[in-house]
Structure formats: C-alpha cells, structure tokens
Design a protein around this motif. Structure first.
Motif, PDB file in Angstrom:
ATOM      1  N   UNK A  24       9.545  25.924  -7.772  1.00 23.94           N
ATOM      2  CA  UNK A  24       8.678  26.500  -6.735  1.00 23.94           C
ATOM      3  C   UNK A  24       7.224  26.531  -7.192  1.00 23.94           C
ATOM      4  N   UNK A  25       6.300  26.425  -6.271  1.00 23.39           N
ATOM      5  CA  UNK A  25       4.890  26.253  -6.621  1.00 23.39           C
ATOM      6  C   UNK A  25       4.292  27.460  -7.326  1.00 23.39           C
ATOM      7  N   UNK A  26       4.905  28.632  -7.162  1.00 26.47           N
ATOM      8  CA  UNK A  26       4.372  29.828  -7.802  1.00 26.47           C
ATOM      9  C   UNK A  26       5.151  30.237  -9.053  1.00 26.47           C
ATOM     10  N   UNK A  27       5.967  29.324  -9.592  1.00 29.29           N
ATOM     11  CA  UNK A  27       6.738  29.647 -10.790  1.00 29.29           C
ATOM     12  C   UNK A  27       5.795  29.901 -11.961  1.00 29.29           C
ATOM     13  N   UNK A  28       5.958  31.028 -12.678  1.00 25.35           N
ATOM     14  CA  UNK A  28       5.014  31.357 -13.761  1.00 25.35           C
ATOM     15  C   UNK A  28       5.076  30.406 -14.949  1.00 25.35           C
ATOM     16  N   UNK A  29       6.223  29.722 -15.117  1.00 27.16           N
ATOM     17  CA  UNK A  29       6.387  28.812 -16.251  1.00 27.16           C
ATOM     18  C   UNK A  29       6.281  27.345 -15.839  1.00 27.16           C
ATOM     19  N   UNK A  75      -7.116  -2.432   2.984  1.00 31.28           N
ATOM     20  CA  UNK A  75      -6.378  -1.886   4.127  1.00 31.28           C
ATOM     21  C   UNK A  75      -4.913  -1.566   3.829  1.00 31.28           C
ATOM     22  N   UNK A  76      -4.537  -1.540   2.562  1.00 30.72           N
ATOM     23  CA  UNK A  76      -3.204  -1.084   2.162  1.00 30.72           C
ATOM     24  C   UNK A  76      -3.330   0.307   1.536  1.00 30.72           C
ATOM     25  N   UNK A  77      -2.441   1.199   1.907  1.00 27.61           N
ATOM     26  CA  UNK A  77      -2.413   2.536   1.341  1.00 27.61           C
ATOM     27  C   UNK A  77      -1.414   2.601   0.191  1.00 27.61           C
ATOM     28  N   UNK A  78      -1.919   2.953  -0.983  1.00 32.84           N
ATOM     29  CA  UNK A  78      -1.119   2.949  -2.199  1.00 32.84           C
ATOM     30  C   UNK A  78      -1.052   4.371  -2.736  1.00 32.84           C
ATOM     31  N   UNK A  79       0.149   4.908  -2.807  1.00 39.70           N
ATOM     32  CA  UNK A  79       0.357   6.280  -3.248  1.00 39.70           C
ATOM     33  C   UNK A  79       0.805   6.299  -4.707  1.00 39.70           C
ATOM     34  N   UNK A  80       0.111   7.082  -5.516  1.00 37.70           N
ATOM     35  CA  UNK A  80       0.461   7.280  -6.925  1.00 37.70           C
ATOM     36  C   UNK A  80       0.810   8.748  -7.076  1.00 37.70           C
ATOM     37  N   UNK A  81       2.058   9.048  -7.392  1.00 38.35           N
ATOM     38  CA  UNK A  81       2.529  10.430  -7.298  1.00 38.35           C
ATOM     39  C   UNK A  81       1.984  11.333  -8.388  1.00 38.35           C
ATOM     40  N   UNK A  82       1.694  10.778  -9.593  1.00 40.64           N
ATOM     41  CA  UNK A  82       1.449  11.666 -10.712  1.00 40.64           C
ATOM     42  C   UNK A  82       2.707  12.468 -11.001  1.00 40.64           C
ATOM     43  N   UNK A  83       2.576  13.570 -11.726  1.00 45.69           N
ATOM     44  CA  UNK A  83       3.726  14.412 -12.085  1.00 45.69           C
ATOM     45  C   UNK A  83       3.984  15.420 -10.971  1.00 45.69           C
ATOM     46  N   UNK A  84       5.068  15.234 -10.256  1.00 48.30           N
ATOM     47  CA  UNK A  84       5.331  16.105  -9.113  1.00 48.30           C
ATOM     48  C   UNK A  84       6.812  16.146  -8.816  1.00 48.30           C
ATOM     49  N   UNK A  91       3.538  21.970 -14.183  1.00 46.59           N
ATOM     50  CA  UNK A  91       2.476  21.380 -13.351  1.00 46.59           C
ATOM     51  C   UNK A  91       2.195  22.337 -12.205  1.00 46.59           C
ATOM     52  N   UNK A  92       1.136  23.101 -12.345  1.00 44.32           N
ATOM     53  CA  UNK A  92       0.795  24.094 -11.342  1.00 44.32           C
ATOM     54  C   UNK A  92       0.033  23.450 -10.187  1.00 44.32           C
ATOM     55  N   UNK A  93       0.215  24.015  -9.011  1.00 44.46           N
ATOM     56  CA  UNK A  93      -0.443  23.460  -7.829  1.00 44.46           C
ATOM     57  C   UNK A  93      -1.954  23.573  -7.960  1.00 44.46           C
ATOM     58  N   UNK A  94      -2.646  22.476  -7.697  1.00 50.15           N
ATOM     59  CA  UNK A  94      -4.101  22.457  -7.731  1.00 50.15           C
ATOM     60  C   UNK A  94      -4.703  21.952  -9.023  1.00 50.15           C
ATOM     61  N   UNK A  95      -3.916  21.868 -10.084  1.00 45.84           N
ATOM     62  CA  UNK A  95      -4.481  21.417 -11.360  1.00 45.84           C
ATOM     63  C   UNK A  95      -4.624  19.894 -11.424  1.00 45.84           C
ATOM     64  N   UNK A  96      -3.572  19.196 -11.073  1.00 48.70           N
ATOM     65  CA  UNK A  96      -3.589  17.737 -11.162  1.00 48.70           C
ATOM     66  C   UNK A  96      -3.674  17.089  -9.789  1.00 48.70           C
ATOM     67  N   UNK A  97      -3.876  15.777  -9.800  1.00 51.36           N
ATOM     68  CA  UNK A  97      -3.965  15.001  -8.562  1.00 51.36           C
ATOM     69  C   UNK A  97      -2.977  13.846  -8.565  1.00 51.36           C
TER      70      UNK A  97
END
Length: 252
Positions: free
Chosen positions: A143-148, A165-174, A151-157
């Motif tokens: 869950x996004x609010x887990x204290x441990x 004209x191609x959309x390329x998604x790179x997930x990172x750690x998620x 990868x906390x929400x908002x830190x990484x991209x």
C-alpha cells in the motif's frame, strides 16, 4: 592429443567472444524513421532515435556501454543503485547529455555533474527535450502509505516518452498501481517484476492486461519467470506482443 587441446582452446575463445557480444537491439519503425531498443542489464537500456542516444538508468560502468554511442539524454527513475549509479555516470562521457530525474536523485548527484543540464520532474510533470516528449509517472509500492515501503509515492518517476509519435512507458520500480493500470495509448511498455522490491509476475501481468500496451517487454525481472508472464498476458489478451529479451547477459 594436441588436436584435442587446440580445438578446446578454440572453443574457449569462441565462447568468450560470444559472451562479450552486446545484446542485439530491436528495431521499431516510428514516424518514418527507426527506434532502436538496446537491453543492457536489469533496469538499464539504451534507446536510439534520429541520431540521438538515450540512456535509461545507466549502471554497470563504462564497460556496459562499450560499442554504444555516448548519451545525448540520460533518464533516471530512482535513487537505488540499480537505477542511479554515480560511478557509472563518472565513467561514461556525459559532457553533451541532458539529464532528466526526480528531485530525490538530483539531491544525490555528485558535484562533477553540470547542474545546468539537469531537468527535475515530479510525478505528473512534463518536458520536451531533443524533440522527445517526457512525462513523469508515479511509481511506488503498495500500500502507498506503508511505513516500510522500499519505494514511496512521489520519490521516484516512471516515464512516458513520446518518440516519433509512439508512446513508450518505462515503469521504474513499481507495483501495478492505479497510475499504471489507467494508462492509455501505450505503444511500447517496459514493465518491472522482481520480489520483494516491486511485484510478482501475476501482478505485473494483471497491470499490463489493464492498460493494454501494443508491445510489452518484461525487464528488471531478476529471479522471475518471464515465460509465465508471457503466458498470463497472452491468455488474457492475445493481441499484446510480449517480447522476452535477455537483460542479464552474463546468464543463459
């Protein structure tokens, strides 16, 4: 006996040579030109477009990029060492490179990096560099609010790159977060999966089946069964092109 020894030596050299070869890039047509996709290792890759070279999360030192052009653009997702490696940035030639990253990475950048070439994006922000649209997408553990959380929400991209004209998604750690599941019009996706840091194969497949990219590459998958991922995705949607490539060149 001598012949057997000689043949053995030749075989050894052949194996060493084969292992030293870079992973062959894939080539995609984008708006009348080509996009090359070069796996390097784990979370690291290189994209090539219109004589521009884009390094994603460069790690592995200069040796990992032997035979690859110097970067025009470097994109970094997070602070962890398999994404942000100051030693690799020092080892490669970054003199002409613009760098896109979240604030947390910028805060850890060595003094040797020209800060004028650093573009900081937060989740939801956009920029255009070298004719490439770049949008920062949230990446985090649930869950996004887990204290441990690792990868906390908002830190990484994560990122969506618009290239030709191609959309390329790179997930990172998620994990398969709502921001991933709700993506639209993704042509090529790179989706992570490795426990305990991101998500397992089943969750990754579930996320992909929700946002339906035309092509998906599992990457950042150390220890996970990518064949199972392919089966789960194609059992749910046979039209998604699941491409399995070796992001771990030292292993077979």
């Amino acid at each position: 006996m001598k012949l057997k020894t000689y043949l053995s030596i030749l075989l050894s050299f052949a194996l060493l040579f084969a292992e030293a070869q870079p992973i062959q890039p894939d080539v995609e047509k984008v708006k009348g030109v080509t996009l090359t996709i070069q796996p390097v290792m784990h979370a690291t890759m290189v994209l090539g477009y219109q004589n521009k070279t884009i390094y994603i999360d460069p790690t592995g030192g200069a040796e990992a990029f032997k035979g690859i052009a110097e970067p025009d653009l470097i994109i970094i997702t997070d602070i962890h060492g398999d994404h942000f490696d100051p030693k690799t940035l020092a080892a490669i030639n970054t003199s002409k490179a613009l760098m896109v990253m979240p604030q947390a990475v910028a805060d850890m950048m060595p003094e040797t990096i020209n800060k004028e070439k650093v573009i900081i994006l937060k989740n939801g922000s956009k920029t255009s560099q070298l004719g490439i649209g770049i949008e920062a997408i949230a990446m985090y553990n649930l869950p996004e609010d887990a204290p441990n959380s690792r990868h906390t929400k908002g830190r990484g991209n994560g990122y969506i790159l618009n290239i030709g004209n191609k959309n390329i998604y790179i997930s990172g750690d998620t994990e398969a977060i709502p921001e991933m599941r709700n993506l639209k019009n993704i042509d090529i996706a790179f989706v992570c999966m490795n426990l305990p840091y991101t998500m397992d194969v089943a969750q990754a497949a579930s996320g992909v089946l929700d946002f339906k990219p035309k092509i998906v590459y599992p990457y950042h998958y150390r220890g996970q069964d990518t064949e199972q991922f392919k089966t789960l995705v194609n059992n749910g949607n046979k039209n998604i092109d699941v491409r399995l490539r070796n992001w771990y060149p030292s292993t077979k």
